[in-house]
Design a protein around this motif. Sequence first.
Motif, PDB file in Angstrom:
ATOM      1  N   SER A   1     -24.202  64.633 -13.904  1.00  0.00           N
ATOM      2  CA  SER A   1     -24.466  65.537 -12.788  1.00  0.00           C
ATOM      3  C   SER A   1     -23.354  65.423 -11.749  1.00  0.00           C
ATOM      4  N   PHE A   2     -22.726  66.538 -11.428  1.00  0.00           N
ATOM      5  CA  PHE A   2     -21.686  66.529 -10.397  1.00  0.00           C
ATOM      6  C   PHE A   2     -22.318  66.309  -9.024  1.00  0.00           C
ATOM      7  N   GLY A   3     -23.555  66.757  -8.863  1.00  0.00           N
ATOM      8  CA  GLY A   3     -24.256  66.573  -7.592  1.00  0.00           C
ATOM      9  C   GLY A   3     -24.500  65.108  -7.288  1.00  0.00           C
ATOM     10  N   THR A   4     -24.904  64.361  -8.306  1.00  0.00           N
ATOM     11  CA  THR A   4     -25.148  62.926  -8.140  1.00  0.00           C
ATOM     12  C   THR A   4     -23.843  62.189  -7.850  1.00  0.00           C
ATOM     13  N   GLU A   5     -22.779  62.600  -8.518  1.00  0.00           N
ATOM     14  CA  GLU A   5     -21.492  61.923  -8.405  1.00  0.00           C
ATOM     15  C   GLU A   5     -20.764  62.198  -7.080  1.00  0.00           C
ATOM     16  N   SER A   6     -20.948  63.388  -6.510  1.00  0.00           N
ATOM     17  CA  SER A   6     -20.174  63.771  -5.317  1.00  0.00           C
ATOM     18  C   SER A   6     -20.827  63.410  -3.994  1.00  0.00           C
ATOM     19  N   GLY A   7     -22.104  63.038  -4.015  1.00  0.00           N
ATOM     20  CA  GLY A   7     -22.781  62.676  -2.779  1.00  0.00           C
ATOM     21  C   GLY A   7     -23.248  63.887  -1.988  1.00  0.00           C
ATOM     22  N   HIS A   8     -23.807  63.619  -0.804  1.00  0.00           N
ATOM     23  CA  HIS A   8     -24.347  64.691   0.022  1.00  0.00           C
ATOM     24  C   HIS A   8     -23.245  65.547   0.643  1.00  0.00           C
ATOM     25  N   VAL A   9     -23.446  66.843   0.556  1.00  0.00           N
ATOM     26  CA  VAL A   9     -22.482  67.806   1.072  1.00  0.00           C
ATOM     27  C   VAL A   9     -23.250  69.087   1.397  1.00  0.00           C
TER      28      VAL A   9
ATOM     29  N   MET B   1     -13.919  72.578  -6.697  1.00  0.00           N
ATOM     30  CA  MET B   1     -13.430  71.504  -5.827  1.00  0.00           C
ATOM     31  C   MET B   1     -14.210  70.218  -6.047  1.00  0.00           C
ATOM     32  N   VAL B   2     -15.520  70.342  -6.172  1.00  0.00           N
ATOM     33  CA  VAL B   2     -16.352  69.165  -6.433  1.00  0.00           C
ATOM     34  C   VAL B   2     -16.032  68.600  -7.813  1.00  0.00           C
ATOM     35  N   GLY B   3     -15.825  69.488  -8.785  1.00  0.00           N
ATOM     36  CA  GLY B   3     -15.505  69.049 -10.144  1.00  0.00           C
ATOM     37  C   GLY B   3     -14.250  68.186 -10.179  1.00  0.00           C
ATOM     38  N   GLU B   4     -13.206  68.665  -9.519  1.00  0.00           N
ATOM     39  CA  GLU B   4     -11.945  67.910  -9.495  1.00  0.00           C
ATOM     40  C   GLU B   4     -12.095  66.621  -8.692  1.00  0.00           C
TER      41      GLU B   4
END
Length: 331
Positions: A209-217, A148-151
């Motif tokens: 990094s998907f973590g950097t791109e998606s923000g805090h979750v 979900m984060v990837g998409e």
Amino acid sequence: MKKWVKTGAFFLLTCLLIIPLAACGKEEMQKVRVAEVTRSIFYAPQYVALEKGFFKEEGLDVDLKTTAGGDKTMTALLSNGADVALVGSETSIYVAAQGSKDPVINFAQLTQTDGTFLVSRKKIENFDWNMLKGTTFLGQRKGGMPQMVGEFVLKKHGIDPHGDLKLIQNIDYANVSTAFASGTGDFVQLFEPTASVFEKEGKGHIVASFGTESGHVPYTTFMTKQSYMEKNKETVEKFTRAVKKAQDWVQKQSAEETAKVIQPFFEDTDLETIETVIDRYKSQGSFATDPILDQKEWDNLQDIMDEAGELPGRIDYNKLVNTEFAEKVSK
């Protein structure tokens, strides 16, 4: 004779006093069965809490077991096979959507970003997300947070996951890295330490990094059933305090020191790789600095799920999140 009688009586009295005290000492240790969704360096603070004795300091005897997969982890919790689960917060939403009379409550956040990285088969000096268009992308299992984060991130960069590239997401989580290593895909979404190992061995190159791109979750959170929380408030508070101690310790210590402490949990991974992974996660803020899961993170989670078409319905923050213990131990 009298001397022996007195000695025997004294010995008996001593035993009667010592044995209850020893028994009381054992009774004070509250056992807590924890089911983690996978064994991952991403959860470093949890292993620090175990190795540094932070749970024991709180009078808790934590029994940690790995239950591979969010569905199995949640099943363990719901069937009373575990008292606490460490898993993605989206699972609590899925349970609530099924009309559970005993909802699963998120009470202590461990990680606050996605933990996956975009790995390219070829080395790219100046990566741009548009480079994914027309390529084969080996993603994660449909319905899980990594996918979900990837998409979500792809769409954020103007890429249609199902139109602009060939998206493969029917490979089991455990076999994704093997599939990429054997030649499937131009890009792959991987967790650590696999991403760093691939880079070290020349099998792939981390480009984003998907973590950097998606923000805090609230990517990984400790949760328990509402009924357990109501009956064991003191235990939940002690557990949360131990987590906070570990979070503080990880933030203060070097990646090298943290790697040394948690290495017993990763015997098949060399110390240098563990250190590299911890440093990467720490530098991008993946490890939560406190156990408080806030409203903004909860909303971001549901936005990501909604964008992926996996959100069964909006769930009010206060229904599935309890920050009472997290806030208390964070003061």
